[in-house]
Scaffold this motif. Structure first.
Motif, PDB file in Angstrom:
ATOM      1  N   ALA A  40      18.308  12.570  36.963  1.00  0.00           N
ATOM      2  CA  ALA A  40      19.754  12.388  36.818  1.00  0.00           C
ATOM      3  C   ALA A  40      20.659  11.521  35.998  1.00  0.00           C
ATOM      4  CB  ALA A  40      20.191  11.649  38.132  1.00  0.00           C
ATOM      5  N   ASP A  41      18.994  11.377  34.857  1.00  0.00           N
ATOM      6  CA  ASP A  41      20.038  10.716  33.886  1.00  0.00           C
ATOM      7  C   ASP A  41      19.395  11.152  32.603  1.00  0.00           C
ATOM      8  OD1 ASP A  41      19.987   7.985  35.138  1.00  0.00           O
ATOM      9  OD2 ASP A  41      17.285   7.973  35.648  1.00  0.00           O
ATOM     10  N   PHE A  42      19.796  10.966  31.501  1.00  0.00           N
ATOM     11  CA  PHE A  42      19.934  11.372  30.411  1.00  0.00           C
ATOM     12  C   PHE A  42      19.180  10.152  29.648  1.00  0.00           C
ATOM     13  CE2 PHE A  42      21.030  10.351  25.618  1.00  0.00           C
ATOM     14  CZ  PHE A  42      21.013  11.855  24.831  1.00  0.00           C
ATOM     15  N   VAL A  43      18.004  10.607  28.331  1.00  0.00           N
ATOM     16  CA  VAL A  43      17.353   9.658  28.376  1.00  0.00           C
ATOM     17  C   VAL A  43      17.305   9.717  26.641  1.00  0.00           C
ATOM     18  CG1 VAL A  43      14.407   9.093  27.802  1.00  0.00           C
ATOM     19  CG2 VAL A  43      15.138  10.450  29.816  1.00  0.00           C
ATOM     20  N   LEU A  56      23.538  10.168  33.687  1.00  0.00           N
ATOM     21  CA  LEU A  56      24.185  11.714  33.551  1.00  0.00           C
ATOM     22  C   LEU A  56      25.449  11.569  33.533  1.00  0.00           C
ATOM     23  CD1 LEU A  56      21.970  14.534  33.396  1.00  0.00           C
ATOM     24  CD2 LEU A  56      22.196  13.938  31.507  1.00  0.00           C
ATOM     25  N   ALA A  57      26.156  11.149  35.080  1.00  0.00           N
ATOM     26  CA  ALA A  57      26.972  11.251  35.336  1.00  0.00           C
ATOM     27  C   ALA A  57      28.455  10.306  34.700  1.00  0.00           C
ATOM     28  CB  ALA A  57      27.390  10.484  36.418  1.00  0.00           C
ATOM     29  N   ASP A  58      27.709   9.809  34.236  1.00  0.00           N
ATOM     30  CA  ASP A  58      28.281   8.267  33.121  1.00  0.00           C
ATOM     31  C   ASP A  58      29.083   9.493  31.697  1.00  0.00           C
ATOM     32  OD1 ASP A  58      27.822   6.597  34.553  1.00  0.00           O
ATOM     33  OD2 ASP A  58      26.597   5.881  32.377  1.00  0.00           O
ATOM     34  N   SER A  59      28.201  11.012  31.787  1.00  0.00           N
ATOM     35  CA  SER A  59      28.553  11.715  29.903  1.00  0.00           C
ATOM     36  C   SER A  59      29.267  12.781  30.846  1.00  0.00           C
ATOM     37  CB  SER A  59      27.488  12.164  29.132  1.00  0.00           C
ATOM     38  OG  SER A  59      26.612  11.143  28.730  1.00  0.00           O
TER      39      SER A  59
END
Length: 403
Positions: free
Chosen positions: A41-44, A63-66
């Motif tokens: 669930a993350d962008f790295v 990822l929800a932030d983007s």
């Protein structure tokens, strides 16, 4: 009927494609929806993994932030691609889930590879992924090695060696490379790299080929040994076999062969972006695997998909470069300005201004993916940079940052 655009992988290229496609769908009022599939669930920020390997807690964002509610998110690992049925199988938790698509954008990226050297997979650490970089940082903290051998003198290996040496004073770091260090840079840039490594206490071995890796270090092709408590491998890469297994036309490394719009040459409903794609740029030169190309590849694919849905023919101007950037610790860096085909020019930035410059580019790239001010800053920089450096060449080539 609603057209399903499914993007696999939320690295720079995949996330750029998903966000751009969703923005285009809204702007053009298309009957389409965008779904992003990612293992976590993350962008790295992959371009910060050398910092993570040195023990810094940076570069991971939800990822929800983007996605901002405009893109559906499925968190799970892709297990199978059925191009005939237009569907992928994703394991969500312990349960397989079938996700259907009308258009697929493949952006699953790459992982570390051994480069065919015996023992590299078994004995060497890497910083090619978030888990591997964190594991490397733990090893350095827990095992307190005295001698570290970093293999691979490209920009990734260079950044890892410099970051480890700066973050862990007293750690003896040796950087080994088959050819020259930072091979894409010019004479002035390479001279600065050598000075920076010397300042950091990193021993540099150029024109040195590794024959094998074992528990005690490295065996070189000339028979010599390099003792090391820890080996960090930055040579070679591997891509998931998903595309090849599904019957897409791929190159010898398994990357999807694409046209100028990132569309598969064998499957017109599949696009590939980032490290998953074998694409060519200015003068037909193969594009370097990098964040620099991941972002514009993602935007290009999204624009092509939505243009075709709207009944328009997408543009096909080739991608080109402005510069390459490398960190040399937190207070030094190199910005090597390049021609559109990625060959080096004489002009470079070095020292603190180069370190700041790269940090600005990296932060702006993520800011752009979030849809905030960073995107405007990045687009403005690209526009002005292209106008200044390439304005006399009629604007036929799209330019991309080489970060």
């Amino acid at each position: 009927m609603t057209h399903d655009i499914v993007v696999l992988g939320a690295g720079y290229a995949g996330l750029a494609a998903a966000r751009r496609a969703a923005d285009n769908v809204r702007r053009d009022r298309l009957d389409a929806r965008v779904t992003l599939v990612n293992a976590t669930a993350d962008f790295v920020e992959r371009v910060r993994l050398h910092q993570v390997a040195a023990g810094q807690d940076v570069g991971v964002h939800p990822l929800a932030d983007s996605l901002d509610g405009r893109v559906g998110l499925v968190v799970g690992r892709v297990e199978d691609l059925d191009t005939g049925a237009g569907a992928v199988t994703v394991r969500v938790g312990g349960t397989p889930r079938r996700v259907s698509y009308d258009t697929l954008v493949l952006g699953l990226g790459s992982t570390a590879g051994s480069g065919g050297v015996p023992g590299a997979d078994e004995y060497a650490a890497t910083a090619a992924g978030l888990d591997q970089a964190r594991a490397l940082a733990r090893r350095v903290a827990d095992e307190r090695p005295q001698h570290v051998a970093v293999v691979g003198g490209g920009l990734t290996g260079l950044e890892v060696a410099a970051e480890l040496a700066e973050s862990h004073p007293g750690l003896r770091v040796r950087l080994l490379t088959r050819g020259r260090v930072a091979p894409g840079t010019g004479l002035r840039g390479r001279a600065h790299v050598r000075r920076a490594l010397d300042r950091l206490g990193v021993a540099l071995s150029e024109d040195t080929s590794v024959a094998a890796v074992d528990a005690d270090g490295l065996r070189l092709e000339d028979g010599d040994r390099v003792p090391a408590d820890l080996v960090v491998w930055n040579v070679g890469f591997a891509v998931p076999s998903l595309a090849a297994d599904a019957g897409l036309t791929v190159d010898g490394d398994g990357r999807v062969l694409v046209d100028a719009t990132q569309r598969s040459v064998s499957h017109p409903d599949v696009y590939a972006v980032g490290d998953a794609a074998h694409a060519t740029g200015v003068r037909g030169r193969e594009l370097r695997m990098s964040c620099a190309m991941g972002l514009p590849m993602g935007w290009s694919a999204a624009d092509a998909v939505t243009a075709r849905l709207a009944g328009r023919e997408p543009g096909t101007a080739p991608l080109g470069y402005l510069f390459q950037c490398a960190s040399l610790g937190r207070r030094d860096g190199l910005v090597q300005f390049v021609r559109a085909d990625d060959s080096p020019r004489r002009f470079v930035l070095t020292g603190r201004i180069a370190a700041w410059y790269k940090e600005y580019i990296v932060a702006s790239a993520y800011g752009g993916l979030r849809g905030g001010g960073g995107q405007a800053d990045l687009n403005l920089f690209l526009t002005r940079g292209a106008a200044r450096r390439f304005g006399r060449r009629s604007g036929r080539d799209r330019r991309a940052l080489a970060a």
